[in-house]
Design a protein around this motif. Structure first.
Motif, PDB file in Angstrom:
ATOM      1  N   VAL A  38       0.839  -1.199   0.000  1.00  0.00           N
ATOM      2  CA  VAL A  38       0.000   0.000   0.000  1.00  0.00           C
ATOM      3  C   VAL A  38       0.876   1.252   0.000  1.00  0.00           C
ATOM      4  O   VAL A  38       0.612   2.206  -0.743  1.00  0.00           O
ATOM      5  N   SER A  39       1.940   1.258   0.800  1.00  0.00           N
ATOM      6  CA  SER A  39       2.827   2.426   0.855  1.00  0.00           C
ATOM      7  C   SER A  39       3.491   2.681  -0.504  1.00  0.00           C
ATOM      8  O   SER A  39       3.659   3.828  -0.921  1.00  0.00           O
ATOM      9  N   GLU A  42       0.910   4.198  -2.791  1.00  0.00           N
ATOM     10  CA  GLU A  42       0.712   5.607  -2.445  1.00  0.00           C
ATOM     11  C   GLU A  42       1.811   6.467  -3.063  1.00  0.00           C
ATOM     12  O   GLU A  42       1.537   7.507  -3.666  1.00  0.00           O
ATOM     13  N   GLN A  49      -3.560   8.414   1.126  1.00  0.00           N
ATOM     14  CA  GLN A  49      -3.895   7.158   1.782  1.00  0.00           C
ATOM     15  C   GLN A  49      -5.400   6.930   1.956  1.00  0.00           C
ATOM     16  O   GLN A  49      -5.891   5.848   1.631  1.00  0.00           O
ATOM     17  N   PRO A  50      -6.189   7.908   2.420  1.00  0.00           N
ATOM     18  CA  PRO A  50      -7.628   7.633   2.572  1.00  0.00           C
ATOM     19  C   PRO A  50      -8.314   7.306   1.245  1.00  0.00           C
ATOM     20  O   PRO A  50      -9.109   6.358   1.163  1.00  0.00           O
ATOM     21  N   SER A  53      -7.143   3.810   0.017  1.00  0.00           N
ATOM     22  CA  SER A  53      -7.832   2.732   0.730  1.00  0.00           C
ATOM     23  C   SER A  53      -9.241   2.523   0.197  1.00  0.00           C
ATOM     24  O   SER A  53      -9.693   1.387   0.013  1.00  0.00           O
ATOM     25  N   GLN A  54      -9.940   3.615  -0.065  1.00  0.00           N
ATOM     26  CA  GLN A  54     -11.308   3.522  -0.585  1.00  0.00           C
ATOM     27  C   GLN A  54     -11.315   2.851  -1.962  1.00  0.00           C
ATOM     28  O   GLN A  54     -12.126   1.954  -2.223  1.00  0.00           O
ATOM     29  N   LEU A  56      -8.941   0.924  -3.329  1.00  0.00           N
ATOM     30  CA  LEU A  56      -8.495  -0.466  -3.217  1.00  0.00           C
ATOM     31  C   LEU A  56      -9.651  -1.350  -2.736  1.00  0.00           C
ATOM     32  O   LEU A  56      -9.828  -2.466  -3.231  1.00  0.00           O
ATOM     33  N   GLY A  57     -10.437  -0.843  -1.796  1.00  0.00           N
ATOM     34  CA  GLY A  57     -11.590  -1.592  -1.301  1.00  0.00           C
ATOM     35  C   GLY A  57     -12.594  -1.878  -2.402  1.00  0.00           C
ATOM     36  O   GLY A  57     -13.130  -2.987  -2.509  1.00  0.00           O
ATOM     37  N   ARG A  60     -11.109  -4.490  -4.682  1.00  0.00           N
ATOM     38  CA  ARG A  60     -11.050  -5.768  -3.978  1.00  0.00           C
ATOM     39  C   ARG A  60     -12.429  -6.429  -3.943  1.00  0.00           C
ATOM     40  O   ARG A  60     -12.569  -7.613  -4.217  1.00  0.00           O
ATOM     41  N   PRO A  67      -5.614  -8.940  -1.871  1.00  0.00           N
ATOM     42  CA  PRO A  67      -4.587  -8.562  -0.897  1.00  0.00           C
ATOM     43  C   PRO A  67      -3.795  -9.786  -0.435  1.00  0.00           C
ATOM     44  O   PRO A  67      -4.287 -10.915  -0.495  1.00  0.00           O
ATOM     45  N   TYR A  76      -0.917  -5.691  -2.695  1.00  0.00           N
ATOM     46  CA  TYR A  76      -2.034  -5.909  -3.613  1.00  0.00           C
ATOM     47  C   TYR A  76      -1.493  -6.323  -4.969  1.00  0.00           C
ATOM     48  O   TYR A  76      -0.424  -5.888  -5.397  1.00  0.00           O
TER      49      TYR A  76
END
Length: 135
Positions: A38-39, A42, A49-50, A53-54, A56-57, A60, A67, A76
């Protein structure tokens, strides 16, 4: 090629919506190079990051990416070869990249022959035969 039914067209539109978001397309493009933490995503994409994450969700939940946890780090990757092919073909097509044409032909051939994408399990249960010692 058969004509689209209304239901199939709706399903395709829902799928297209997943790719029709700029951050998701950037994420998929980055993952074409292989699994990323994830880093790393980014840093490479510049997505905060927020938001990352949204997005990626969403990818997914659609089974486009998967993941993998290693200690405290989540990596990922695209879910299977079919998703890699689909992402490469779509991004190339949208870029008007003529080298994408073989990918589209490959995807079409897989669909026509019914070939299973790598990483997808066959239907049905599999059982192991266990023999008692000495039999």
């Amino acid at each position: 090629m058969k004509r689209l039914s209304l239901e199939e067209a709706r399903l395709l539109v829902e799928r297209l919506k997943l790719f029709a978001q700029p951050q998701r397309l950037i994420i998929l493009d980055a993952l074409l190079e292989g699994p990323l933490a994830v880093s790393e995503l980014e840093t490479q994409t510049g997505i905060s990051q927020p938001t990352l994450s949204q997005q990626l969700g969403t990818l997914r939940r659609a089974d486009i990416i998967v993941p993998r946890r290693e200690s405290r780090t989540i990596y990922y990757s695209l879910a299977n070869d079919e998703e890699v092919l689909r992402a490469r073909a779509l991004i190339g097509l949208l870029r008007d990249d003529k080298s994408t044409l073989p990918l589209l032909q490959q995807a079409s051939a897989r669909k026509d022959t019914g070939a299973k994408p790598k990483g997808q399990a066959e239907g049905g249960a599999r059982f192991a035969l266990i023999r008692p010692p000495g039999s």
